[in-house]
Design a protein around this motif. Structure first.
Motif, PDB file in Angstrom:
ATOM      1  N   TYR A 141      -2.241  56.600  48.200  1.00  0.00           N
ATOM      2  CA  TYR A 141      -2.763  57.455  49.254  1.00  0.00           C
ATOM      3  C   TYR A 141      -4.239  57.807  49.124  1.00  0.00           C
ATOM      4  O   TYR A 141      -4.821  58.316  50.070  1.00  0.00           O
ATOM      5  CB  TYR A 141      -1.960  58.761  49.316  1.00  0.00           C
TER       6      TYR A 141
ATOM      7  N   ILE B 194      -6.561  59.147  52.208  1.00  0.00           N
ATOM      8  CA  ILE B 194      -6.948  60.563  52.211  1.00  0.00           C
ATOM      9  C   ILE B 194      -8.468  60.696  52.203  1.00  0.00           C
ATOM     10  O   ILE B 194      -9.028  61.519  52.932  1.00  0.00           O
ATOM     11  CB  ILE B 194      -6.289  61.315  51.029  1.00  0.00           C
TER      12      ILE B 194
ATOM     13  N   ARG C 162     -10.759  62.518  55.012  1.00  0.00           N
ATOM     14  CA  ARG C 162     -11.742  63.555  54.673  1.00  0.00           C
ATOM     15  C   ARG C 162     -13.090  63.247  55.304  1.00  0.00           C
ATOM     16  O   ARG C 162     -13.782  64.137  55.796  1.00  0.00           O
ATOM     17  CB  ARG C 162     -11.892  63.673  53.159  1.00  0.00           C
TER      18      ARG C 162
END
Length: 192
Positions: free
Chosen positions: A162, A166, A170
């Motif tokens: 992940y 992620i 962001r």
């Protein structure tokens, strides 16, 4: 009597609420502990892919590598830095106390208040002249390095599955924070 004269402090400081960036920075002959204690930050070495974090994390800077780091977009973050050099540093490296990473550069700090307090104590000793203050500062640096060394790692499996997704999310959040984000949808896209 000079205690610990095999280690010198080069720079130290507390950059609060900054948007500053350091791109193409080489640390000529010295090492650093960089502590992001609030806000989001991005970091990459040379032409590597960016790593992005939020909140209390540390990364170590060292000579011979191009470091690029700073605020994510227009967001502010706060960073404490402690830079040092000397023959004692090689002992830290050889014994594994100071790890010079080339990937997964950020290390999460679980007790940021305690870590922040130690850095402020170190700064207080650096502002006081004399061999005893210097000795206390060196001992506090060693405590800080030990604290970093003892931080629990995020499991590799989670990071590899992940981490990239992620970090990409962001970056999108930093670019468009005003957007009405649906985090259920974003989690579904990542199969979380």
């Amino acid at each position: 009597m000079n205690f610990y004269d095999d280690l010198q402090f080069v720079h130290y400081g507390d950059a609060r609420h900054t948007r500053d960036r350091a791109e193409g920075k080489y640390f000529a002959g010295y090492y650093g502990v960089q502590f992001n204690y609030s806000g989001s930050m991005e970091l990459w070495l040379g032409k590597q892919k960016k790593e992005v974090i939020s909140g209390p994390h540390v990364f170590i800077t060292y000579p011979g590598v191009e470091f690029n780091y700073g605020a994510v977009g227009e967001q502010e973050h706060s960073l404490i830095f402690i830079c040092f050099r000397g023959s004692r540093v090689q002992k830290y490296i050889d014994e594994g106390l100071l790890q010079l990473r080339k990937q997964r550069l950020f290390i999460r700090i679980t007790d940021s208040a305690k870590f922040h307090q130690k850095t402020m104590q170190l700064f207080a000793h650096l502002r006081q002249p004399g061999p005893l203050s210097h000795a206390r500062a060196v001992l506090l640096l060693e405590e800080i390095l030990l604290e970093i060394h003892e931080q629990p790692e995020l499991p590799d499996k989670i990071f590899h599955l992940y981490g990239e997704s992620i970090n990409a999310l962001r970056e999108k959040l930093a670019e468009a924070p005003e957007k009405n984000w649906d985090f259920q949808l974003e989690a579904t896209k990542m199969r979380l």
